[in-house]
Write a protein that holds these residues in place. Structure first.
Motif, PDB file in Angstrom:
ATOM      1  N   ARG A  60       0.842  -1.192   0.000  1.00  0.00           N
ATOM      2  CA  ARG A  60       0.000   0.000   0.000  1.00  0.00           C
ATOM      3  C   ARG A  60       0.878   1.244   0.000  1.00  0.00           C
ATOM      4  NH1 ARG A  60      -5.164  -0.966   0.948  1.00  0.00           N
ATOM      5  NH2 ARG A  60      -5.497   0.991   2.034  1.00  0.00           N
ATOM      6  N   LYS A  79       2.652  -2.566  11.209  1.00  0.00           N
ATOM      7  CA  LYS A  79       2.657  -1.459  10.255  1.00  0.00           C
ATOM      8  C   LYS A  79       3.899  -0.616  10.511  1.00  0.00           C
ATOM      9  CE  LYS A  79      -0.974   1.541   8.425  1.00  0.00           C
ATOM     10  NZ  LYS A  79      -2.247   2.177   8.676  1.00  0.00           N
ATOM     11  N   ASP A 143     -13.349  -8.360   6.415  1.00  0.00           N
ATOM     12  CA  ASP A 143     -12.722  -7.232   5.714  1.00  0.00           C
ATOM     13  C   ASP A 143     -13.426  -7.085   4.352  1.00  0.00           C
ATOM     14  OD1 ASP A 143     -10.948  -5.248   5.106  1.00  0.00           O
ATOM     15  OD2 ASP A 143      -9.155  -6.506   5.083  1.00  0.00           O
TER      16      ASP A 143
END
Ligand SMILES: Nc1ncnc2c1ncn2[C@@H]1O[C@H](COP(=O)(O)OP(=O)(O)O)[C@@H](O)[C@H]1O
Ligand SMILES: [Mg+2]
Length: 409
Positions: A60, A79, A143
């Motif tokens: 991403r 992350k 999700d």
């Protein structure tokens, strides 16, 4: 903040795409390495001899992430943020906001803490700025919007649009008691989405003057084109907008991609995540951001159906069900402007940090100016008046239950 020795030089894990467009083959940031993953897990008390199993690594745009399984089956999401994008102070504020929302009963995914009580860690890196790492439990809910594109797809159905509107209203209500100054603005702090640059009667002038002062050639070129006229036009309309601004911290990126849905009821929200764009804005601004990301088919805005009135109505009805109306009356006035500070910060991000001039040009021309041009043209005007009418109708029907008074800056 815990610091550990720099991860040993090892190769990034092979990218197994996660999230939006799984055909994308390149990544702005190197994938997380096994050594980084081990270091982050170890600092959280998961020191294993065996390598954790990596289910996915993310490609991403703004960060790198990985989903890993521990030997006993627990899934954890890591992350990593480049320190030039997120300082420790900004990360702490974001986490404090998440904890506040959790304390108010919002179903937010909270970052996991180290045994020392820190909710993120910082590791030195070869690039210079330390890297910041967050660790989250794996998602519990479905999700559902994982393959959707923000700015591309709207809510899947009216029930989900209603649920998303209602939860955003609850978030605003909970956040109204959170009195913390905005994320700091500095040359270093890229990727910000705030309303402060446009606030006040002279907001458009200040914004244009700040752009001119930076002296970036591509931005200067816009100042000689359509940008000043568009900005002044929409800013003037904002100044005439009804109702008071209710200042509060917003989520900053409210879209289905940052929500999960209950396993036993596909139309109920299980959890909210991704507070990376949260900041001190206002209820109307944050509502406008949510609409800007989900209500218009930006991939084909000239197509036969650039928006769905039914989904828009359902989302606003959900928001109104939480009982305050000030934001509804003002959101159409913020909508053509709410992307402006973020688009400019994206230009900085791509041009200065990544030296990716082509993406930076898209941020300036296609996004910053292009979206305002759409709002000025026929379809955009039709959208704004539909939104204003619908929002006022829902505001009138809302059980009146004002938020706490506007916060003073
Ligand atoms: N805790 C988690 N567990 C598993 N997958 C997650 C988790 N958090 C996020 N993801 C997945 O990774 C994607 C990107 O994460 P997100 O925090 O939204 O970052 P971004 O800033 O890239 O949007 C999400 O859309 C979701 O599919
Ligand atoms: Mg996200």
């Amino acid at each position: 903040m815990a610091t550990s020795p720099p991860p040993s030089q090892d190769k990034p894990c092979p990218a197994i795409p996660m999230g939006v467009d799984e055909t994308i083959q390149h990544s702005d940031w190197p994938a997380l390495t096994q050594a980084e993953i081990k270091a982050v897990l170890a600092s959280h008390g998961h020191a294993h001899h065996r390598q954790p199993r990596i289910l996915e690594t993310s490609i991403r745009p703004y960060s790198a992430a990985a989903l890993v399984t521990l030997p006993h089956g627990e899934e954890l999401f890591i992350k990593r943020h480049d320190g030039r994008l997120r300082t420790a102070g900004a990360q702490q504020k974001e986490h404090d906001f998440i904890h506040h929302l959790h304390s108010q009963g919002l179903p937010v995914i909270q970052p996991l803490k180290t045994p020392q009580g820190q909710s993120f860690i910082s590791l030195p890196s070869q690039q210079g700025a330390p890297q910041i790492y967050e660790l989250f439990p794996g998602l519990k809910g479905r999700d559902t919007y994982r393959h959707d594109v923000t700015w591309g797809q709207s809510w899947h159905n009216q029930a989900q649009a209603y649920a998303a509107g209602a939860l955003l209203g609850r978030l605003h209500r909970a956040s109204a008691t959170w009195r913390t100054p905005p994320q700091p603005r500095s040359q270093e702090a890229l990727l910000l989405s705030g309303m402060a640059p446009l606030e006040g009667a002279d907001g458009a002038n200040r914004f244009l003057a700040a752009m001119a002062q930076r002296g970036l050639p591509e931005q200067r070129a816009l100042l000689a084109g359509d940008l000043p006229g568009l900005l002044h036009h929409f800013h003037q309309r904002l100044r005439q907008a009804p109702s008071q601004e209710v200042f509060l911290w917003g989520h900053g990126d409210w879209h289905g991609v940052n929500l999960t849905w209950r396993q036993d009821d596909a139309d109920k929200i299980e959890e909210v995540f991704d507070f990376g764009m949260s900041d001190a804005t206002s209820a109307a601004f944050d509502l406008a951001v949510a609409l800007e990301r989900s209500a218009i088919a930006w991939l084909n805005p000239g197509g036969p159906a650039p928006f769905s009135q039914a989904l828009l109505d359902a989302f606003l009805a959900g928001y109104a069900s939480t009982g305050f109306s000030a934001a509804l009356k003002r959101c159409a006035s913020w909508l053509p402007l709410c992307h402006v500070p973020f688009a400019l910060s994206e230009d900085d991000y791509y041009r200065r940090l990544l030296q990716d001039g082509a993406s930076a040009d898209i941020a300036l021309e296609g996004y910053l100016v292009g979206h305002m041009q759409w709002f000025l043209a026929e379809e955009g005007q039709r959208f704004l008046s539909t939104l204003q009418q619908s929002a006022e109708r829902h505001a009138a029907a809302a059980r009146h239950c004002p938020l706490t008074p506007s916060q003073k800056r």
